[in-house]
Design a protein around this motif. Structure first.
Motif, mmCIF file in Angstrom:
data_model
loop_
_atom_site.group_PDB
_atom_site.id
_atom_site.type_symbol
_atom_site.label_atom_id
_atom_site.label_comp_id
_atom_site.label_asym_id
_atom_site.label_seq_id
_atom_site.Cartn_x
_atom_site.Cartn_y
_atom_site.Cartn_z
ATOM 1 N N MET A 1 -36.204 -27.302 28.245
ATOM 2 C CA MET A 1 -35.133 -26.129 27.968
ATOM 3 C C MET A 1 -33.904 -26.716 28.503
ATOM 4 O O MET A 1 -32.689 -26.179 28.335
ATOM 5 C CB MET A 1 -35.836 -24.873 29.036
ATOM 6 N N LYS A 2 -33.657 -27.837 29.563
ATOM 7 C CA LYS A 2 -32.113 -28.101 29.886
ATOM 8 C C LYS A 2 -31.502 -28.759 28.677
ATOM 9 O O LYS A 2 -30.295 -28.578 28.790
ATOM 10 C CB LYS A 2 -32.360 -29.180 31.072
ATOM 11 N N LYS A 3 -32.204 -29.277 27.928
ATOM 12 C CA LYS A 3 -31.691 -29.737 26.684
ATOM 13 C C LYS A 3 -31.590 -28.837 25.485
ATOM 14 O O LYS A 3 -31.205 -29.122 24.175
ATOM 15 C CB LYS A 3 -32.320 -31.017 26.127
ATOM 16 N N MET A 4 -31.836 -27.723 25.639
ATOM 17 C CA MET A 4 -32.306 -26.633 24.537
ATOM 18 C C MET A 4 -31.290 -25.309 24.959
ATOM 19 O O MET A 4 -30.801 -25.304 25.985
ATOM 20 C CB MET A 4 -33.502 -26.334 24.379
ATOM 21 N N GLU A 5 -31.218 -24.503 23.940
ATOM 22 C CA GLU A 5 -30.760 -23.221 24.316
ATOM 23 C C GLU A 5 -31.482 -22.115 23.634
ATOM 24 O O GLU A 5 -32.151 -22.397 22.436
ATOM 25 C CB GLU A 5 -28.944 -23.093 23.730
ATOM 26 N N LYS A 6 -31.326 -20.784 24.180
ATOM 27 C CA LYS A 6 -32.052 -19.668 23.513
ATOM 28 C C LYS A 6 -31.103 -19.282 22.015
ATOM 29 O O LYS A 6 -30.086 -19.333 22.290
ATOM 30 C CB LYS A 6 -32.244 -18.589 24.250
ATOM 31 N N CYS A 7 -31.949 -19.397 20.820
ATOM 32 C CA CYS A 7 -31.108 -19.048 19.652
ATOM 33 C C CYS A 7 -31.765 -17.632 19.168
ATOM 34 O O CYS A 7 -33.027 -17.803 18.684
ATOM 35 C CB CYS A 7 -31.317 -20.222 19.021
ATOM 36 N N TYR A 8 -31.076 -16.837 19.215
ATOM 37 C CA TYR A 8 -31.698 -15.302 18.698
ATOM 38 C C TYR A 8 -31.577 -15.276 16.992
ATOM 39 O O TYR A 8 -30.453 -15.375 16.565
ATOM 40 C CB TYR A 8 -30.807 -14.310 19.087
ATOM 41 N N GLY A 9 -32.281 -14.825 16.588
ATOM 42 C CA GLY A 9 -32.533 -14.289 15.124
ATOM 43 C C GLY A 9 -32.752 -15.493 14.125
ATOM 44 O O GLY A 9 -32.510 -15.496 13.085
ATOM 45 N N VAL A 10 -33.363 -16.573 14.690
ATOM 46 C CA VAL A 10 -33.633 -17.738 13.755
ATOM 47 C C VAL A 10 -35.189 -18.056 13.828
ATOM 48 O O VAL A 10 -35.648 -18.798 13.022
ATOM 49 C CB VAL A 10 -33.087 -19.134 13.946
ATOM 50 N N ALA A 11 -35.955 -17.404 14.460
ATOM 51 C CA ALA A 11 -37.272 -17.609 14.451
ATOM 52 C C ALA A 11 -38.110 -16.864 13.347
ATOM 53 O O ALA A 11 -37.935 -15.845 13.203
ATOM 54 C CB ALA A 11 -38.126 -17.120 15.726
ATOM 55 N N LYS A 12 -38.854 -17.508 12.711
ATOM 56 C CA LYS A 12 -39.803 -16.986 11.658
ATOM 57 C C LYS A 12 -40.820 -16.217 12.147
ATOM 58 O O LYS A 12 -41.348 -16.726 13.476
ATOM 59 C CB LYS A 12 -40.426 -18.137 10.706
ATOM 60 N N ALA A 13 -41.617 -15.469 11.570
ATOM 61 C CA ALA A 13 -42.740 -14.656 12.222
ATOM 62 C C ALA A 13 -43.722 -15.601 12.780
ATOM 63 O O ALA A 13 -44.116 -16.681 12.107
ATOM 64 C CB ALA A 13 -43.190 -13.865 10.837
ATOM 65 N N GLY A 14 -44.117 -15.276 14.079
ATOM 66 C CA GLY A 14 -45.055 -15.972 14.771
ATOM 67 C C GLY A 14 -44.568 -17.317 15.180
ATOM 68 O O GLY A 14 -45.432 -18.016 15.862
ATOM 69 N N GLN A 15 -42.999 -17.552 15.233
ATOM 70 C CA GLN A 15 -42.728 -18.786 15.861
ATOM 71 C C GLN A 15 -41.734 -18.488 16.867
ATOM 72 O O GLN A 15 -41.004 -19.423 17.481
ATOM 73 C CB GLN A 15 -42.194 -19.549 14.840
ATOM 74 N N ASN A 16 -41.654 -17.223 17.405
ATOM 75 C CA ASN A 16 -40.731 -16.876 18.610
ATOM 76 C C ASN A 16 -41.251 -17.653 19.877
ATOM 77 O O ASN A 16 -42.308 -17.868 20.085
ATOM 78 C CB ASN A 16 -40.715 -15.513 18.623
ATOM 79 N N ASP A 17 -40.379 -17.867 20.817
ATOM 80 C CA ASP A 17 -40.748 -18.765 22.192
ATOM 81 C C ASP A 17 -40.843 -17.632 23.258
ATOM 82 O O ASP A 17 -41.146 -18.143 24.628
ATOM 83 C CB ASP A 17 -39.596 -19.436 22.298
ATOM 84 N N CYS A 18 -40.792 -16.519 23.247
ATOM 85 C CA CYS A 18 -40.842 -15.671 24.379
ATOM 86 C C CYS A 18 -41.430 -13.912 24.050
ATOM 87 O O CYS A 18 -41.106 -13.863 22.901
ATOM 88 C CB CYS A 18 -39.808 -15.362 25.274
ATOM 89 N N ALA A 19 -41.543 -13.432 24.755
ATOM 90 C CA ALA A 19 -42.047 -11.917 24.682
ATOM 91 C C ALA A 19 -40.697 -11.066 24.336
ATOM 92 O O ALA A 19 -39.890 -11.155 24.660
ATOM 93 C CB ALA A 19 -42.561 -11.321 25.902
#
Length: 88
Positions: free
Chosen positions: A31-49
């Motif tokens: 996660m240090k090399k990544m960022e949370k990106c809202y609105g790009v996840a396809k159904a069933g591919q989100n990373d959190c609740a």
């Protein structure tokens, strides 16, 4: 017999959710090399609740603005996503 089957099904659901969360979510180091990106996840591919569900991988619609996916830093906006969570 019915009780045993119901208990087995419930246990399988709990284990499955935990396994999906463990496999779908990036580690703290990643996660240090990544960022949370809202609105790009396809159904069933989100990373959190979000949206009333409790596990990663349970998003039900593509590109939901309330769901996020971890992406490599610097790529979210190129993907037409947002770094900010939507206002409730």
């Amino acid at each position: 017999m019915k009780t045993s089957l119901m208990l087995s099904s419930a246990l399988a659901a709990v284990i499955g959710c935990a396994a999906m969360s463990a496999n779908a979510s990036p580690s703290a180091e990643e996660m240090k090399k990544m960022e949370k990106c809202y609105g790009v996840a396809k159904a069933g591919q989100n990373d959190c609740a979000a949206n009333g569900h409790a596990c990663a991988g349970q998003g039900t619609k593509d590109m939901d603005k309330a769901e996020w996916k971890a992406v490599k830093k610097g790529t979210c906006e190129k993907m037409q996503g947002s770094l900010m969570a939507p206002k409730a």
